[in-house]
Design an enzyme around this catalytic site. Structure first.
Site, PDB file in Angstrom:
ATOM      1  N   GLU A   1      30.653 -22.502  54.862  1.00 19.19           N
ATOM      2  CA  GLU A   1      31.565 -23.562  54.471  1.00 19.19           C
ATOM      3  C   GLU A   1      30.809 -24.421  53.458  1.00 19.19           C
ATOM      4  OE1 GLU A   1      34.243 -27.273  56.194  1.00 19.19           O
ATOM      5  OE2 GLU A   1      32.199 -26.951  56.903  1.00 19.19           O
TER       6      GLU A   1
ATOM      7  N   ASP B   1      29.063 -24.033  59.369  1.00 21.30           N
ATOM      8  CA  ASP B   1      29.710 -25.311  59.088  1.00 21.30           C
ATOM      9  C   ASP B   1      28.882 -26.120  58.098  1.00 21.30           C
ATOM     10  OD1 ASP B   1      31.819 -27.297  59.903  1.00 21.30           O
ATOM     11  OD2 ASP B   1      30.042 -28.420  60.535  1.00 21.30           O
TER      12      ASP B   1
END
Length: 516
Positions: free
Chosen positions: A262, A206
């Site tokens: 990401e 993330d």
């Protein structure tokens, strides 16, 4: 090009993202769980996916629905237990399905014991595990960074007890970890080892680009405000050495363990840097195509960008829907376009990432104000998956979010599976065709230049294996002239498969062709 035996699994895989809260509910509380996922693995095997990516299932207060982690090495009771997770991994591996899990390295929950200790005093053992700064002389935050989910809120919160501001690129409940502190990096490496030792095959990291920040924490340019700093942070000289050490850790395990980042920077040239010539992350999401409209010229530009910038650096990825964005069925406004669009993700060179429910043609749910729960307004794309016909769709009680549109009118997995003309069967045929073709899995790619307006077409080649993929974005039929004779292998409309290609493309359609 590496042979099939030499190529890492993540280059040839089709990865299927599961948002656990919304996938399948085994215990009847209206929230999806790990046992629910395990109960639906036959669907994934039948569909033909090669790997699943699980959004967070760790212990969390759920301020950001799992992206605020209070224990990185345990399962939140809402989703089950570590034993449930182990059973899920074992069952996936028995089916030949790899397991990728989310990893949230940039921030923890404010309820994590690390932060609870850090905010207890300026001298706390974990104080420097987070990013603290003194107020300016007038008491303001240390810089002008803006937090996500709001155009006005600073990325800083004043801790009244200790008199300093702490950094949070997202909610105040999600304080940023200080990766400049070697113990933070060591602790996060231990988290990776914990899950690697349990058999996971990889991680989706993330907001990975944010773990390296300019130590001076300078203001963002005024013209870029109110863009959240999480979408601006790009400090490769700080971040890349950290990614190399993560890469070394994963590469020390057998089985081609991987990390896909990401990297939420809407500039493909910046995204490419995080591959770091094979020393950085194995894969990176490149999001500009996700925001591309239904337009052949725009998509050609995005494909050219990837070929020019990503391909020399590493293996590309393609994604059209996920838990953070409006589903592409809703964005592209029709099922015909949604059917054709999957030929872009599955047909282009790279690793496709599918989002649970797109194979059903799901649209975003309409969520009434009293049921809105997400701080970022993303509830619609997170609506539960309808598995069976009404009334309960295989869930039991009312789920945590409303059903997507048309769930009560046959848009459920059981009904669509019984209809060989459905979008679900299209996905299955297309994934099977991809798996059977070395060219489609990992072959070279050449975009065709002599195509009519509104058509994007490309050729994939691996040795003697060749395929042509064409997507017609036009509102009228188009004629695609190709040298030689070709057979329609898969078409988004389902018509003419196995027959000679006549050169005609329907509006808002796509085809995979093989030599006759």
């Amino acid at each position: 090009m590496p042979s099939d035996d030499d190529r890492p699994w993540w280059q040839g895989a089709v990865v299927y993202q599961i948002y656990p809260r919304s996938f399948a509910d085994a215990d009847g509380d209206g929230v999806g769980d790990l046992e629910g996922i395990r109960s639906r693995l036959d669907h994934l095997s039948w569909l033909g996916v090669d790997a699943i990516w699980l959004s967070p299932f760790f212990r969390s207060p759920m301020a950001d629905f799992g992206y605020d982690v209070s224990d990185y090495c345990d399962v939140d009771p809402l989703f089950g237990t570590l034993e449930d997770f182990d059973r899920l991994v074992a069952d996936c591996h028995d089916r030949g399905i790899k397991v990728v899990i989310d990893w949230v390295p940039n921030h923890s929950s404010d309820q994590h014991p690390w932060f609870q200790d850090a905010r207890s005093s300026r001298d706390a053992a974990h104080r420097d595990w987070y990013v603290w700064r003194e107020p300016t002389p007038d008491g303001a935050p240390p810089n002008n960074w803006v937090a996500a989910f709001s155009e006005a809120e600073p990325a800083w919160t004043l801790d009244e007890a200790t008199g300093q501001w702490y950094l949070h690129l997202f909610l105040p409940d999600q304080p940023d970890l200080n990766w400049d502190h070697p113990e933070v990096e060591a602790a996060m490496h231990d988290v990776l080892r914990f899950w690697l030792d349990r058999g996971v095959d990889g991680f989706r990291a993330d907001v990975l680009h944010a773990i390296g920040k300019d130590p001076d924490l300078p203001d963002d340019a005024e013209e870029l405000i109110p863009i959240p700093h999480s979408g601006l942070n790009h400090v490769p000289e700080v971040t890349l050495p950290r990614l190399r050490r993560i890469r070394e850790l994963l590469d020390s395990y057998d089985g081609d363990r991987m990390v896909v980042g990401e990297v939420y920077l809407l500039d493909t040239a910046l995204v490419a840097q995080y591959y770091d010539d094979g020393r950085g992350i194995h894969l990176s999401f490149n999001f500009p195509p996700l925001y591309a409209p239904w337009d052949a010229g725009v998509w050609r530009h995005r494909v050219d960008e990837v070929e020019r910038l990503i391909t020399p650096a590493g293996w590309p990825t393609w994604v059209l829907s996920n838990h953070d964005n409006i589903r592409h069925r809703s964005r592209y406004t029709s099922e015909e376009r949604a059917r054709a669009a999957v030929f872009l993700t599955v047909g282009l060179q790279g690793t496709p990432f599918l989002y649970a429910g797109e194979e059903l043609g799901l649209e975003d749910a309409v969520v009434p104000p009293e049921r809105v729960v997400d701080p970022g307004g993303r509830d619609g794309c997170r609506a539960p998956i309808p598995w069976t016909p009404a009334p309960d769709h295989g869930w039991g009680p009312e789920p945590w979010l409303p059903w997507p549109p048309h769930a009560d009118a046959g848009r459920d997995a059981e009904t669509l599976r019984a209809d060989e003309g459905s979008i679900l069967h299209l996905y299955r045929r297309l994934l099977a065709a991809r798996r059977a073709s070395p060219a489609m899995v990992a072959g070279g790619q050449r975009v065709l230049d002599d195509t009519p307006d509104g058509v994007l077409a490309w050729e994939r080649t691996a040795g003697d294996d060749r395929r042509v993929v064409a997507v017609c974005f036009a509102a009228a039929p188009a004629e695609l002239a190709l040298a030689g004779d070709w057979v329609v292998e898969v078409t988004s409309t389902g018509a003419g498969e196995g027959e000679p290609f006549t050169g005609s493309l329907d509006p808002d359609s796509a085809v995979v062709l093989r030599p006759a």
